[in-house]
Design a protein around this motif. Structure first.
Motif, PDB file in Angstrom:
ATOM      1  N   TYR A 129      53.313 -18.151  38.495  1.00  0.00           N
ATOM      2  CA  TYR A 129      52.327 -17.675  37.676  1.00  0.00           C
ATOM      3  C   TYR A 129      52.714 -17.371  36.303  1.00  0.00           C
ATOM      4  CZ  TYR A 129      48.372 -14.841  36.206  1.00  0.00           C
ATOM      5  OH  TYR A 129      47.173 -14.288  35.461  1.00  0.00           O
ATOM      6  N   ALA A 130      52.042 -18.162  35.582  1.00  0.00           N
ATOM      7  CA  ALA A 130      52.255 -17.991  33.995  1.00  0.00           C
ATOM      8  C   ALA A 130      51.653 -17.037  33.071  1.00  0.00           C
ATOM      9  CB  ALA A 130      51.959 -19.473  33.193  1.00  0.00           C
ATOM     10  N   GLY A 131      50.518 -16.512  33.648  1.00  0.00           N
ATOM     11  CA  GLY A 131      49.975 -15.432  32.976  1.00  0.00           C
ATOM     12  C   GLY A 131      48.518 -15.700  32.806  1.00  0.00           C
ATOM     13  N   PRO A 132      47.643 -14.685  32.484  1.00  0.00           N
ATOM     14  CA  PRO A 132      46.355 -14.867  32.185  1.00  0.00           C
ATOM     15  C   PRO A 132      46.115 -16.154  31.288  1.00  0.00           C
ATOM     16  CG  PRO A 132      46.825 -12.743  32.034  1.00  0.00           C
ATOM     17  CD  PRO A 132      48.140 -13.412  32.091  1.00  0.00           C
ATOM     18  N   ASP A 133      44.991 -16.727  31.444  1.00  0.00           N
ATOM     19  CA  ASP A 133      44.554 -18.005  30.587  1.00  0.00           C
ATOM     20  C   ASP A 133      44.181 -17.241  29.136  1.00  0.00           C
ATOM     21  OD1 ASP A 133      42.400 -19.875  29.572  1.00  0.00           O
ATOM     22  OD2 ASP A 133      43.937 -21.030  30.393  1.00  0.00           O
ATOM     23  N   ALA A 134      44.674 -17.668  28.196  1.00  0.00           N
ATOM     24  CA  ALA A 134      44.308 -16.863  26.951  1.00  0.00           C
ATOM     25  C   ALA A 134      42.860 -17.620  26.517  1.00  0.00           C
ATOM     26  CB  ALA A 134      45.318 -17.155  25.949  1.00  0.00           C
ATOM     27  N   LYS A 135      42.727 -18.729  26.656  1.00  0.00           N
ATOM     28  CA  LYS A 135      41.272 -19.176  26.223  1.00  0.00           C
ATOM     29  C   LYS A 135      40.194 -18.450  27.096  1.00  0.00           C
ATOM     30  CE  LYS A 135      43.072 -23.949  24.785  1.00  0.00           C
ATOM     31  NZ  LYS A 135      43.053 -25.263  24.928  1.00  0.00           N
ATOM     32  N   ALA A 136      40.471 -18.490  28.547  1.00  0.00           N
ATOM     33  CA  ALA A 136      39.386 -17.816  29.083  1.00  0.00           C
ATOM     34  C   ALA A 136      39.303 -16.367  28.906  1.00  0.00           C
ATOM     35  CB  ALA A 136      39.751 -18.017  30.717  1.00  0.00           C
ATOM     36  N   ARG A 137      40.142 -15.859  28.673  1.00  0.00           N
ATOM     37  CA  ARG A 137      40.317 -14.351  28.165  1.00  0.00           C
ATOM     38  C   ARG A 137      39.502 -14.111  26.846  1.00  0.00           C
ATOM     39  NH1 ARG A 137      45.864 -12.532  27.511  1.00  0.00           N
ATOM     40  NH2 ARG A 137      45.807 -13.392  25.444  1.00  0.00           N
ATOM     41  N   SER A 138      39.971 -15.018  25.823  1.00  0.00           N
ATOM     42  CA  SER A 138      39.023 -14.949  24.542  1.00  0.00           C
ATOM     43  C   SER A 138      37.685 -15.025  24.789  1.00  0.00           C
ATOM     44  CB  SER A 138      39.832 -15.834  23.766  1.00  0.00           C
ATOM     45  OG  SER A 138      38.945 -15.671  22.286  1.00  0.00           O
ATOM     46  N   LEU A 139      37.398 -16.123  25.603  1.00  0.00           N
ATOM     47  CA  LEU A 139      35.649 -16.294  25.918  1.00  0.00           C
ATOM     48  C   LEU A 139      35.181 -15.174  26.456  1.00  0.00           C
ATOM     49  CD1 LEU A 139      35.778 -20.049  26.735  1.00  0.00           C
ATOM     50  CD2 LEU A 139      34.930 -18.986  24.670  1.00  0.00           C
ATOM     51  N   ARG A 140      35.898 -14.825  27.544  1.00  0.00           N
ATOM     52  CA  ARG A 140      35.268 -13.553  28.432  1.00  0.00           C
ATOM     53  C   ARG A 140      35.178 -12.289  27.548  1.00  0.00           C
ATOM     54  NH1 ARG A 140      38.765 -13.895  31.635  1.00  0.00           N
ATOM     55  NH2 ARG A 140      40.184 -12.220  31.333  1.00  0.00           N
ATOM     56  N   THR A 141      36.210 -12.019  26.969  1.00  0.00           N
ATOM     57  CA  THR A 141      36.194 -10.472  26.306  1.00  0.00           C
ATOM     58  C   THR A 141      35.789 -10.866  24.692  1.00  0.00           C
ATOM     59  OG1 THR A 141      38.779 -10.690  25.473  1.00  0.00           O
ATOM     60  CG2 THR A 141      38.151  -9.850  27.641  1.00  0.00           C
ATOM     61  N   GLY A 142      36.033 -11.683  24.288  1.00  0.00           N
ATOM     62  CA  GLY A 142      35.530 -11.859  22.624  1.00  0.00           C
ATOM     63  C   GLY A 142      36.891 -11.509  22.002  1.00  0.00           C
ATOM     64  N   ARG A 143      38.076 -11.340  22.355  1.00  0.00           N
ATOM     65  CA  ARG A 143      39.276 -10.719  21.802  1.00  0.00           C
ATOM     66  C   ARG A 143      40.274 -11.963  22.104  1.00  0.00           C
ATOM     67  NH1 ARG A 143      39.677  -5.899  19.962  1.00  0.00           N
ATOM     68  NH2 ARG A 143      41.716  -5.743  20.247  1.00  0.00           N
ATOM     69  N   SER A 144      40.915 -12.268  21.077  1.00  0.00           N
ATOM     70  CA  SER A 144      42.193 -13.053  21.359  1.00  0.00           C
ATOM     71  C   SER A 144      43.653 -12.534  21.497  1.00  0.00           C
ATOM     72  CB  SER A 144      42.323 -13.916  20.006  1.00  0.00           C
ATOM     73  OG  SER A 144      42.654 -13.290  18.893  1.00  0.00           O
ATOM     74  N   ARG A 145      43.575 -11.242  21.210  1.00  0.00           N
ATOM     75  CA  ARG A 145      44.833 -10.250  21.014  1.00  0.00           C
ATOM     76  C   ARG A 145      46.014 -10.863  20.072  1.00  0.00           C
ATOM     77  NH1 ARG A 145      44.505  -6.471  24.479  1.00  0.00           N
ATOM     78  NH2 ARG A 145      46.389  -5.592  24.332  1.00  0.00           N
ATOM     79  N   ILE A 146      45.217 -11.554  18.953  1.00  0.00           N
ATOM     80  CA  ILE A 146      46.139 -11.908  18.052  1.00  0.00           C
ATOM     81  C   ILE A 146      45.876 -11.106  16.584  1.00  0.00           C
ATOM     82  CG2 ILE A 146      46.389 -14.075  16.514  1.00  0.00           C
ATOM     83  CD1 ILE A 146      45.750 -15.682  18.904  1.00  0.00           C
TER      84      ILE A 146
END
Length: 343
Positions: free
Chosen positions: A44-61
């Motif tokens: 498991y490589a970790g949560p999908d960053a694109k999906a998380r960004s779309l879902r939360t509106g945050r990129s954590r960048i």
């Protein structure tokens, strides 16, 4: 393997798995290491960053926009310490650091900047319009200069410059001079004359440092308008050297016997070139810097300077942009370091 599959396999909630990857401060180090170890083992490589960004509106960048080129900033001791402090806080809170240079050839910021959750802007931007194009709803923290309606992070430049100049002037030099760093509106790598317009104080820390020097001159009974000044356009040896050579090659009766330099790099360049000319430090020439970089404290003679904690300055800016500290103006204290170049 999905996030839910891993959670089921380890008998924990999906939120716990998400925190292990994105909010490490929410878990004990032991639990987080166990989750990450098992995730690697199970593929498991970790949560999908694109999906998380779309879902939360945050990129954590968090984007750090640098006034200088990336090459210069990574090699400059002060800038690299600032970036180290920023990275330390972002790492601890599961954020990624995006480095951008304000010296982009395009008028618009790079497209990648638009995905950032917040911005730290370091140093005087060559084009302030670049900052106006950033999303206004996201936090922005300027460091070492001011932007209207944004809390900035500074060190106590004016009091620190006053303290080091007061110390240097106690020996009553005959010919003091000031070597400034990017103080002029138009590019000028050389002697400052009455024809040159200075940058406004809110755009450059060097105006505050100059104000400290001038206050010390006034207290010592010296007419600041009669103190010669030179300007350096870039804080590198290659750009400093021609200006310093011009100063040191003046006739003995005109050559300054005290140089108040606005950075350690300028002072160290002057020190090297003075030694090459056989000038004795501090008997023939006394020197002060500003920054407190390690190089100036390790070589002999040791540089008299002001030490600023650039790492802590980066930490403060990062905590502010993440909302971990109030968005209020911060001014960090400095320390006067007395070395052999100006005892």
């Amino acid at each position: 393997m999905t996030l839910k599959d891993l959670a089921d396999s380890l008998g924990v909630s999906t939120a716990t798995i998400s925190n292990a990857f994105n909010r490490p401060d929410q878990l004990s180090p032991k639990l987080r290491e166990h989750i990450l170890t098992e995730a690697r083992r199970l593929g498991y490589a970790g949560p999908d960053a694109k999906a998380r960004s779309l879902r939360t509106g945050r990129s954590r960048i968090v984007a750090v926009i640098l006034a200088e080129s990336l090459t210069f900033s990574l090699n400059d001791a002060v800038a690299s310490e600032l970036l180290s402090g920023i990275a330390e806080v972002l790492d601890a809170h599961g954020h990624t650091l995006l480095l951008l240079s304000g010296r982009q050839t395009l008028a618009q910021p790079p497209g990648s900047a638009s995905i950032a959750d917040g911005y730290i802007v370091y140093g005087l931007m060559p084009r302030l319009q670049l900052l106006a194009d950033l999303p206004t709803e996201r936090p922005l923290v300027p460091v070492d200069f001011d932007i209207e309606n944004h809390a900035s992070v500074h060190v106590d430049n004016e009091p620190a410059a006053y303290a080091i100049a007061r110390h240097a002037l106690a020996r009553q030099p005959k010919r003091p001079a000031v070597i400034n760093l990017r103080l002029i509106e138009q590019p000028c790598n050389g002697r400052i004359t009455s024809q040159h317009a200075l940058l406004p104080a809110h755009q450059t820390i060097t105006r505050a440092r100059l104000a400290g020097f001038q206050r010390a001159f006034a207290n010592a009974g010296i007419d600041a308008s009669q103190v010669p000044m030179w300007n350096i356009e870039e804080n590198t040896y290659e750009v400093c050297a021609p200006v310093i050579e011009e100063v040191l090659d003046l006739p003995p009766g005109e050559r300054p016997d005290l140089l108040l330099c606005m950075s350690d790099r300028i002072a160290l360049t002057a020190l090297t070139l003075a030694e090459q000319r056989g000038l004795r430090i501090p008997e023939d020439l006394r020197l002060t810097g500003f920054d407190g970089i390690a190089e100036g404290q390790y070589r002999a003679p040791r540089l008299t300077t002001v030490r600023q904690d650039s790492v802590e300055k980066g930490r403060v800016a990062a905590r502010m942009v993440l909302g971990l500290e109030p968005a209020e103006p911060r001014r960090l204290t400095t320390e006067l370091l007395i070395g052999e170049t100006c005892p």
